[in-house]
Design an enzyme around this catalytic site. Structure first.
Site, mmCIF file in Angstrom:
data_model
loop_
_atom_site.group_PDB
_atom_site.id
_atom_site.type_symbol
_atom_site.label_atom_id
_atom_site.label_comp_id
_atom_site.label_asym_id
_atom_site.label_seq_id
_atom_site.Cartn_x
_atom_site.Cartn_y
_atom_site.Cartn_z
ATOM 1 N N SER A 182 8.281 12.815 -12.616
ATOM 2 C CA SER A 182 8.172 14.185 -12.123
ATOM 3 C C SER A 182 8.144 15.173 -13.285
ATOM 4 O O SER A 182 7.421 16.164 -13.252
ATOM 5 C CB SER A 182 9.338 14.509 -11.187
ATOM 6 O OG SER A 182 9.143 13.862 -9.958
ATOM 7 N N SER A 189 2.169 6.698 -7.652
ATOM 8 C CA SER A 189 3.036 7.712 -8.254
ATOM 9 C C SER A 189 3.153 8.926 -7.347
ATOM 10 O O SER A 189 4.212 9.539 -7.253
ATOM 11 C CB SER A 189 2.523 8.106 -9.633
ATOM 12 O OG SER A 189 1.152 8.365 -9.597
ATOM 13 N N ASN A 218 5.542 7.844 -4.473
ATOM 14 C CA ASN A 218 6.917 7.438 -4.771
ATOM 15 C C ASN A 218 7.642 8.161 -5.898
ATOM 16 O O ASN A 218 8.870 8.152 -5.925
ATOM 17 C CB ASN A 218 6.952 5.947 -5.105
ATOM 18 C CG ASN A 218 6.459 5.108 -3.956
ATOM 19 O OD1 ASN A 218 7.002 5.158 -2.867
ATOM 20 N ND2 ASN A 218 5.394 4.348 -4.188
ATOM 21 N N TYR A 219 6.915 8.733 -6.843
ATOM 22 C CA TYR A 219 7.595 9.233 -8.038
ATOM 23 C C TYR A 219 7.548 10.734 -8.281
ATOM 24 O O TYR A 219 8.410 11.272 -8.956
ATOM 25 C CB TYR A 219 7.049 8.520 -9.281
ATOM 26 C CG TYR A 219 7.477 7.089 -9.376
ATOM 27 C CD1 TYR A 219 8.780 6.771 -9.734
ATOM 28 C CD2 TYR A 219 6.606 6.056 -9.087
ATOM 29 C CE1 TYR A 219 9.188 5.454 -9.807
ATOM 30 C CE2 TYR A 219 6.999 4.732 -9.150
ATOM 31 C CZ TYR A 219 8.296 4.443 -9.521
ATOM 32 O OH TYR A 219 8.705 3.148 -9.589
ATOM 33 N N ILE A 220 6.502 11.363 -7.804
ATOM 34 C CA ILE A 220 6.370 12.791 -8.111
ATOM 35 C C ILE A 220 6.993 13.615 -6.984
ATOM 36 O O ILE A 220 6.600 13.476 -5.831
ATOM 37 C CB ILE A 220 4.881 13.162 -8.296
ATOM 38 C CG1 ILE A 220 4.293 12.390 -9.474
ATOM 39 C CG2 ILE A 220 4.726 14.647 -8.476
ATOM 40 C CD1 ILE A 220 2.783 12.464 -9.574
#
Length: 910
Positions: A641, A841, A844-846
């Site tokens: 992020s 991404s 799940n990640y940002i």
DNA sequence: GAGTCAACTTAGAAGACGCTTC
DNA sequence: GAAGCGTCTTCTAAGTTGACTC
């Protein structure tokens, strides 16, 4: 030796070259190469960095990577205060002095903490305004809040614009008012916090729930304040308005607007109803006979079913994999023992599954050729059967179930060199399935003649059904879908945890840097692993069993996975999750290099653990001493992020929407590269790239002709613009000859077609068609043109069209150059994206709030960055907190400040 | 602290779908 | 309307993490 790094990063970023499992030599290529067949690492670097201006045509023959490098150097030297987190990791000397505090953080900190020069004044203002606001009648406040809540970002576009205009006119009054509101809610939050803590303590004597409380305090505090004002706390289910993105109206439980969410980690539901699971249909034999030793074989239905599992995969990599073949054959033979086949099957190599494969292909074709109505009818039939399983009722709310289908039997498709790949995944029977449901709900009926393994009422679990699969003995679950409150809350908590890490990350980095030199090997190993996880986004790396694929993460790295090249280059080369190759050549801190050298020291050799005194639980236990709930995984979310927002900051606010979106996708790609998210290259990729390359060459050819026209028209221009005389890169004499030949052939074809068309028209009109002589004459014109081209090639002189002026030609040249740049960027973008998966991404990640805030700030329709599923999944991020959106629209906040306020900036570290 | 297991998240592959181009 | 292609959705494998047991 070239260190493969991402030139984009103005810091020692964790970007790396990520590659599938291919021969190493392929990748050890000079990243400055200009060859068309650029190595992946270079292409990635180029794309990620190349902006419109980067693909500058005037520098066409300068290696693009070099150009970017020099740009980067300039950027590095600029002393930019906004240098991302990782670049602020101090050089060893600075570390010694404990200079971890982010340089240039004062302004940022000031924004967040209100401690800049004008802070006191602002505080006073805010307080006064806040007091003033408190006199506003409650009904009015509710209205104010209400108008902001529940609308999609796009809906608010006009409102935002109006706000912007208004704030320009009134010296950002709207902004001040909005800030006032925020400050007020913050204050309420602060006041409420001790109360909340006390309450939480009473409710839950286990103090370990602290982080969850801080999570809710951070995100829900404002919400609580709003809720208290509008008194809408009992709105269990609110109706989502149909927005202008065309999304369907639906019932959504806005859990993020709730005051008292069950957050204690124990009871997840009070009542739970659902229809259980859907079993795959029983096998219907097709009767197609495979061949064994060229002889047709009649198989019993059970054996035919398993043979068909393999036949369906003919041509795939699985079917070619010897382990897959071996495991399949072994299990198939077991099945065949139970029934008799017409011919005894002993040798896999004598099996010919082609007839079954062809049967499936024909079935596919049949399906394809169905009419639209037939397809629709089939779909409706399927939906009717599935409908009852699609939703569960949780505490009276309708929630979508994610995977209500029991996994059908088939062959286990283990990835990489999984020792069990190809094994038979048996049909799951109701007797193996446990159902989790509320006591008051009617347990679903198992299929006729069967019964469930168990029916339980576990209020702490979020699964609706579970069973164990036979291949690896792993437990499978039926969960609610991604849009459910359970998943949403969990998602939000994950990002809140990552945000919380920013408060601790400096201390953690300071500590592990010190511990890199610790006397205890175990401590040094832990510090080194933390460095790698933080800097290169490595996964924790649990140890794995012999019956699993040999993949590793940080803690399970072995001797052979790390190569050291003095003075401080480390080459990682290992298979990570899903057997995806992680290849990265990086510069590391000199102490890290020394440590790795020691950890690899003899008697260690291939097969030995690099971190032999560390495992994931030890590492996570240590991390949790810094912050409750901190684990290795959180670093991935945090850094992903963080990198994303830093990349967004680089986007020029004056860019067009298309350019901004390109920037957004590049930022997304940086994160995907950081996290090593790969995908397989599509079949037609090579051809598509070749076509694009041809297109670029053709454009360059056109530009060459324009340049020559200019020099022919105004010979003096050669001196004034020496670049006109430069030869276009990628074009050589042979290519030009061939291209012109093709061009003329096409021209002739066009002439013939035109001739035929003219004649058809004439005949239609009842006139006499044109003679062959006319055609010949027209073709002679092409011949003449061909001779002219040949002449132009020899002399370099090109006569321009009548009426051409220098200005016109120059304008044409500029246009062509722009077109070349755009096509090059497009091609690079395509090449770079060929094996990078952006979705993982993004999903799940940002933190989706960064995207939402960015879209709002720049008036980008949200659907340009989030598809419908993501918009639904991240609903909480779109409406959870007024401030996110408000911040985005305030004019006196720069994009940089905006992303900082989004909560992912290290410069606000304490 | 090692081993095991349950419960959840993260991940890429494959199939479905829909848009564009010819 | 067929082919080509990109995007979205579904599927399920493969991770991480924490709890529990010995």
């Amino acid at each position: 030796m070239t260190v493969t790094r991402f030139p984009t990063c103005t810091h020692d970023s964790p970007f790396h070259t990520t590659l599938r499992d291919k021969p190493k030599t392929t990748y050890k290529t000079n990243p400055t190469s200009t060859s068309v067949n650029l190595p992946l690492c270079t292409i990635r670097a180029l794309v990620s960095t190349a902006s419109k201006s980067d693909v500058s045509d005037s520098e066409d023959d300068v290696p693009l990577a070099s150009k970017i490098r020099s740009k980067e150097t300039i950027a590095d030297d600029s002393g930019d205060d906004d240098t991302p987190l990782m670049s602020r990791m101090p050089a060893p000397a600075a570390k010694k002095e404990g200079k971890y505090t982010a340089n240039g953080s004062s302004s940022t900190a000031a924004i967040t903490n209100g401690t800049n020069g004008n802070a006191d004044k602002r505080k006073k203002e805010v307080k006064e305004e806040s007091d003033e606001d408190s006199d506003v009648p409650l009904a009015k406040k509710i209205k104010k809040v209400g108008t902001m809540k529940g609308k999609s970002i796009k809906v608010e576009k006009d409102e935002t614009k109006a706000k912007k205009l208004s704030s320009i006119a009134k010296g950002s009054k709207a902004d001040t008012v909005a800030k006032r509101g925020r400050k007020k809610t913050d204050e309420v939050d602060e006041k409420d916090e001790p109360k909340k803590r006390r309450k939480a303590k009473t409710e839950d004597s286990d103090s370990e729930e602290q982080p969850k409380r801080s999570t809710s305090a951070a995100a829900k505090g404002k919400r609580v304040a709003i809720k208290t004002e509008d008194g809408a706390g009992d709105a269990k289910r609110s109706r989502k308005k149909k927005d202008d993105t065309g999304d369907e109206e639906d019932d959504t439980f806005k859990w993020w607007e709730e005051q008292n969410l069950a957050n204690d980690g124990t009871e997840k539901w009070k009542t739970l109803e659902h229809a259980g699971v859907m079993f795959p249909p029983p096998y219907i034999p097709h009767g197609v006979r495979m061949k064994y030793n060229d002889q047709e074989v009649e198989l019993a239905p059970e054996a035919e079913e398993v043979a068909s599992f393999f036949a369906a995969l003919l041509g795939s990599d699985h079917a070619k994999n010897p382990t897959f073949q071996k495991n399949f054959f072994k299990d198939w033979q077991e099945i065949m023992k139970k029934s008799k086949s017409s011919v005894p099957i002993q040798d896999f190599n004598k099996c010919d599954f082609t007839p079954i494969f062809e049967y499936f292909e024909a079935e596919k074709e049949k399906k394809k050729s169905m009419t639209r109505q037939e397809k629709q009818a089939q779909k409706e039939e399927k939906t009717a059967l599935e409908e009852k399983y699609m939703y569960a009722i949780v505490d009276g709310r309708k929630e979508k179930v994610g995977n209500f289908r029991i996994e059908p039997p088939g062959l286990f498709r283990g990835r990489g060199e999984h020792p069990k790949t190809g094994s038979l995944k048996k049909r799951v029977l109701p007797e193996q399935v446990t159902i989790n449901i509320g006591e008051s709900a009617k347990a679903p009926e198992p299929p006729a003649g069967h019964k469930w393994a168990k029916v339980i009422n576990d209020h702490t679990a979020t699964w609706l059904a579970t069973w164990k699969e036979n291949v690896n003995g792993s437990t499978k679950y039926v969960f609610l879908g991604a849009t459910s409150a359970w998943k949403g809350q969990s998602d939000m908590q994950k990002f809140e945890k990552a945000k919380e890490l920013k408060k601790h990350v400096d201390r953690i980095r300071r500590d592990y840097t010190t511990e890199l030199k610790d006397k205890m090997t175990a401590t040094r190993q832990r510090a080194t692993a933390m460095y790698l996880i933080d800097r290169f986004a490595l996964r924790a790396g649990n140890e794995k069993g012999d019956d699993e694929a040999d993949t590793v993460g940080c803690c399970s790295l072995r001797f052979e996975h790390v190569t050291l090249e003095p003075p401080n280059i480390v080459i990682f080369d290992f298979l990570g999750k899903d057997s995806i190759r992680y290849y990265n050549q990086v510069e590391v801190d000199s102490q890290v290099f020394k440590n790795l050298k020691i950890f690899k020291k003899a008697p260690k050799g291939p097969g030995d653990m690099l971190f032999d005194r560390l495992n994931t639980s030890m590492l996570n236990k240590h991390l949790s001493s810094y912050m409750k709930g901190l684990t290795a995984k959180v670093f991935r979310t945090y850094n992903a992020s963080h990198v994303f927002q830093e990349e967004l900051r680089k986007i020029d606010p004056n860019d067009s929407v298309a350019d901004k979106l390109l920037g957004y996708n590049r930022a997304n790609r940086q994160v995907a590269v950081l996290c090593n998210h790969q995908r397989s290259v599509s079949k037609g990729h090579g051809q598509q790239m070749a076509r694009m390359q041809d297109k670029i060459r053709a454009l360059k050819y056109d530009r060459m002709k324009i340049r020559q026209s200019i020099m022919t028209l105004e010979p003096k221009q050669k001196k004034r613009q020496p670049e006109l005389t430069e030869m276009e890169s990628d074009l050589d004499e042979d290519w030009i000859v061939e291209y012109e030949k093709q061009l003329m052939e096409k021209e002739r074809e066009k002439v013939r077609q035109k001739f035929e068309k003219d004649n058809e028209k004439l005949v239609e009109e009842g006139q006499k068609p044109l003679s062959e002589k006319e055609l010949k004459s027209r073709l002679q014109e092409v011949d003449q043109k061909e001779r002219e081209l040949e002449q132009e090639r020899k002399t370099g002189k090109v006569e321009s069209k009548k009426g051409s002026t220098l200005e016109r030609l120059e304008a044409l040249l500029e246009k062509k150059t722009e077109k070349i740049k755009a096509t090059k960027v497009q091609a690079l973008d395509k090449e770079e994206g060929k094996e990078t998966a952006l979705s993982t991404s993004k999903i799940n990640y940002i933190d989706p709030r960064i995207s939402a805030a960015w879209c709002h700030k720049f008036d980008i329709p949200l659907e340009k960055v989030f598809n419908r599923s993501l918009r639904e999944k991240f609903q909480w991020a779109m409406t959870i907190d007024e401030d996110w959106r408000w911040m985005a629209s305030s004019l006196d906040l720069s994009a940089n400040q905006l992303v900082r306020l989004a909560g992912f900036d290290s410069s606000t570290n304490q």
